[in-house]
Write a protein that holds these residues in place. Sequence first.
Motif, short mmCIF file in Angstrom:
data_model
loop_
_atom_site.label_atom_id
_atom_site.label_comp_id
_atom_site.label_asym_id
_atom_site.label_seq_id
_atom_site.Cartn_x
_atom_site.Cartn_y
_atom_site.Cartn_z
N GLN A 278 0.96 -1.26 0.22
CA GLN A 278 0.01 -0.01 0.16
C GLN A 278 1.04 1.34 0.02
N ALA A 279 0.60 2.02 -1.00
CA ALA A 279 1.38 3.37 -0.98
C ALA A 279 0.34 4.47 -0.47
N LEU A 280 1.00 5.43 0.23
CA LEU A 280 0.25 6.55 0.65
C LEU A 280 0.52 7.74 -0.21
N THR A 281 -0.33 8.37 -0.77
CA THR A 281 -0.01 9.63 -1.91
C THR A 281 -1.13 10.61 -1.32
N ARG A 282 -0.49 11.54 -2.17
CA ARG A 282 -1.63 12.87 -2.08
C ARG A 282 -3.10 12.75 -2.47
N ARG A 283 -3.07 11.49 -3.23
CA ARG A 283 -4.53 11.30 -3.71
C ARG A 283 -5.26 10.51 -2.84
N GLY A 284 -4.63 9.86 -1.53
CA GLY A 284 -5.20 8.93 -0.68
C GLY A 284 -4.18 7.51 -1.15
N ALA A 285 -4.63 6.47 -0.37
CA ALA A 285 -3.98 5.19 -0.33
C ALA A 285 -4.24 4.38 -1.60
#
Length: 375
Positions: A278-285
Amino acid sequence: MTRFSFTVHATDGAARTGVVSTPRGQIRTPAFMPVGTAATVKAMLPENVRATGADIILGNTYHLMLRPGAERIARLGGLHRFMNWERPILTDSGGFQVMSLAGLRKLDERGVTFKSHVDGSRHELTPERSMEIQRLLGSDIVMCFDECTPFPADEATAAESMRLSMRWAARSREAFGDRPGHALFGIQQGSVFRELREESSQALRAIGFDGYAIGGLAVGEGQEAMFAVLDYAPGLLPEDKPRYLMGVGKPDDIVGAVQRGVDMFDCVLPTRSGRTGQALTRRGAVNLRNARHQDDPRPLDPDCACPCCRNYSRAYLHHVHKAQEIIAAMLLTWHNLHYYQELMQGLRDAIAAGRLDAFVADFHARRAEGDLPPL
């Protein structure tokens, strides 16, 4: 020698930005501390953790006392040398892990006796022993030994638990002694009950600490209940000392807590998520396990400058995670920690510029957009 100190440089509403100064370097606040449970931030080299922008990491008293042992680490030159991290380290007291991991534990006024989850050996952890272990490790910020009140708890149970923690806080303070350059933080308890949080804060102020933590949250109460406590809890603590919200959290938890006056955070989420795809990004997970990524040549986040996003495609990240290759955990953990530190820098800059509300609105708007549409 630099003594431990905290300076607030700017405020925006209840939010603050400043610097915690220690002999091992400065910690810019609001700060996120990556968790290095067993003397390692999992899947990362220490120099790479630093490259993400981390000023301080967290080590775990419970895990390190069981393996490899605090006395052994001390003989080998202390935790900083042992794990090749020369910047500040905060160690927790071990109380939370004793409650959550240890088998057959027995709690009384003196402390906690428990069986190790590693090999079943018996151990005792008291305020005095917790201070001794953290001294042997050589950590820069030491946490009081406390009981992490379970949730949910009725008011009588929460009160009894909090008052035990306050007695343990006084014993921790006495056992810590005078250690120039090292700091001891007290921990506010009281579950979701305002009067108990007020009583706890008064007890901690009377003892006197170098910094103050807000404990007993992020234990299942949900964001709404947590924010309801944070609407008043930071303000019960001294304004001239750092405030640390233990075990938090998700990016939107951190943003909301910064708005409410919190200065320091730690959480296993970015590292644990990195190991589970799971990557956590500006656009959510973003879940890299999903088949929609297998032919996607785009980076995880086109606006991110971390090595994962600069050099690798979503298709590659999907492949190495599915193939259980070690590089998957390395790249996604690096990205997640980079994202967290970029978020903290954004919060610091916004507070300094007096534009935190606009930053927070943009943060939520970007997350509401969701991930890039599939190709």
